[in-house]
Design a protein around this motif. Structure first.
Motif, PDB file in Angstrom:
ATOM      1  N   LEU A 169      -9.411   9.517  -0.262  1.00 27.30           N
ATOM      2  CA  LEU A 169      -7.990   9.649  -0.598  1.00 27.30           C
ATOM      3  C   LEU A 169      -7.558  11.110  -0.508  1.00 27.30           C
ATOM      4  O   LEU A 169      -6.461  11.419  -0.030  1.00 27.30           O
ATOM      5  CB  LEU A 169      -7.727   9.086  -1.993  1.00 27.30           C
ATOM      6  N   ALA A 174      -3.697  11.431   0.616  1.00 24.26           N
ATOM      7  CA  ALA A 174      -2.871  10.513  -0.174  1.00 24.26           C
ATOM      8  C   ALA A 174      -2.111  11.324  -1.210  1.00 24.26           C
ATOM      9  O   ALA A 174      -2.703  12.158  -1.906  1.00 24.26           O
ATOM     10  CB  ALA A 174      -3.748   9.461  -0.853  1.00 24.26           C
ATOM     11  N   VAL A 180       0.087   4.077   0.676  1.00 24.67           N
ATOM     12  CA  VAL A 180      -1.348   3.811   0.726  1.00 24.67           C
ATOM     13  C   VAL A 180      -1.610   2.371   0.315  1.00 24.67           C
ATOM     14  O   VAL A 180      -1.062   1.896  -0.685  1.00 24.67           O
ATOM     15  CB  VAL A 180      -2.122   4.767  -0.207  1.00 24.67           C
ATOM     16  N   ALA A 196      -5.235   6.790  -6.291  1.00 26.91           N
ATOM     17  CA  ALA A 196      -4.085   6.888  -5.393  1.00 26.91           C
ATOM     18  C   ALA A 196      -2.792   7.027  -6.180  1.00 26.91           C
ATOM     19  O   ALA A 196      -1.893   7.807  -5.817  1.00 26.91           O
ATOM     20  CB  ALA A 196      -4.040   5.659  -4.480  1.00 26.91           C
ATOM     21  N   ALA A 201       0.813   8.781  -4.586  1.00 29.65           N
ATOM     22  CA  ALA A 201       1.145   7.905  -3.462  1.00 29.65           C
ATOM     23  C   ALA A 201       1.840   6.640  -3.952  1.00 29.65           C
ATOM     24  O   ALA A 201       1.742   6.259  -5.122  1.00 29.65           O
ATOM     25  CB  ALA A 201      -0.116   7.548  -2.692  1.00 29.65           C
TER      26      ALA A 201
END
Length: 348
Positions: A169, A174, A180, A196, A201
């Motif tokens: 990530l 990200a 994502v 994430a 994201a």
């Protein structure tokens, strides 16, 4: 200094029952640390190794590379840790320290060959034994500090599952403005969702059914779709900058590639037992990429632990006794765990 005797759980041969036995850890070298292991997580790779499914198994084998414990003794030249420190050890315990990858903090790609925590031979030719053990001796450079706000049992799976998902990530950036998708809500996936989300994201979860929707949303997912519904792939066509695949089953790769934007990447951290297939046109038509990611280096692993503490990221675990390990292996194979097993080493 004398060698360190320790009780372990080991398998004498592939698919054999676990046995309680003892081994000798090496005497402390000047840069070594002796760790009293408190908890050791169970990773699916432990099962593959103990069952001899990846070939080349070194038996007797002591699995375990999600190790959390307390420093019991230090070598004469150790400077980073003192007795009583809360520490962790992940998937590897040595590397050359001199190649381009070691020098840039990516020891996992050491050109001489990184030394795995178990089921490997160290540079002296001696077998390595993992965390299903009361004690372990590790060179200072491969030990990380566990923040005070992370309980040791919770920190344990982060040493593999955590860094396995955090590293890609970060590498594929990200963050805010990025869309994502996380494939799977299991031992890896439930942590990937949390990372994430914390990185900023917009997070979508792709799972076979809607069974885990509420849990995925509680981990920080913004959206959730069932891949058993063919309309999902049409609805999400060209949507994502990054898809992180955390499952070990074979996917319809072309279908997942269709959900990527131009220049999007499908990154695999789950490893199916048989090769995937895809059409090269799925890549060409959108300048898309298929990639894989291993774990992270020691510096990034420490970064991941600190980030986890800062953002209250933790695996959902079930703590078990040493007597329950074989049962736990069976439950992992049946996907009957939410979401990681952790062995209480005091029961050994």
């Amino acid at each position: 200094m004398d060698k360190n005797k320790t009780y372990v759980l080991s398998v004498p041969s592939a698919k054999a029952a676990f046995e309680r036995t003892n081994i000798e850890r090496r005497a402390l070298r000047p840069l070594d640390i002796l760790i009293d292991i408190k908890f050791s997580g169970i990773c699916h790779s432990d099962i593959h190794s103990a069952y001899g499914e990846w070939g080349g198994g070194i038996f007797p084998m002591v699995p375990g590379h999600e190790i959390a414990g307390v420093v019991a003794a230090v070598g004469t030249e150790v400077t980073k840790f003192t007795v009583g420190d809360r520490v962790g050890v992940g998937c590897f315990v040595d590397s050359c320290g001199e190649c381009e990858y070691c020098l840039r903090g990516e020891e996992q790609f050491c050109t001489k060959g990184v030394i795995l925590t178990y089921n490997a031979l160290d540079y002296d030719g001696d077998p390595t034994y993992g965390g299903y053990s009361q004690k372990i001796v590790v060179t200072e450079r491969f030990v990380v500090r566990i923040p005070e706000s992370l309980n040791l049992d919770v920190a344990s799976p982060l040493l593999c599952a955590g860094i396995t998902t955090y590293s890609p990530l970060k590498h594929w950036k990200a963050g805010p403005g990025k869309k994502v998708a996380i494939v799977g809500v299991g031992g890896l996936g439930h942590l990937a969702i949390q990372y994430a989300h914390a990185l900023g994201a917009e997070v979508t979860v792709l799972s076979r059914s809607l069974n885990k929707k509420n849990e995925a949303l509680s981990f920080g997912a913004d959206h959730y779709f069932a891949t058993s519904d063919p309309a999902t792939f049409t609805k999400l066509s060209g949507r994502f900058d990054l898809i992180l695949n955390t499952v070990s089953a074979n996917l319809d790769v072309d279908a997942y590639l269709s959900m990527l934007r131009v220049d999007g990447t499908l990154v695999n951290v789950g490893a199916p037992g048989t090769p995937d297939q895809y059409s090269v046109f799925s890549l060409i038509m959108g300048r898309r990429s298929i990639a894989g990611s291993l774990v992270g280096g020691i510096q990034e692993t420490q970064e991941m632990l600190d980030f986890s503490a800062q953002h209250d990221i933790a695996p959902k675990i079930e703590v078990i006794s040493a007597d329950q390990v074989e049962e736990a292996y069976g439950r992992v194979l049946r996907s009957d765990v939410r979401y990681r097993f952790v062995i209480d080493i005091s029961t050994l």
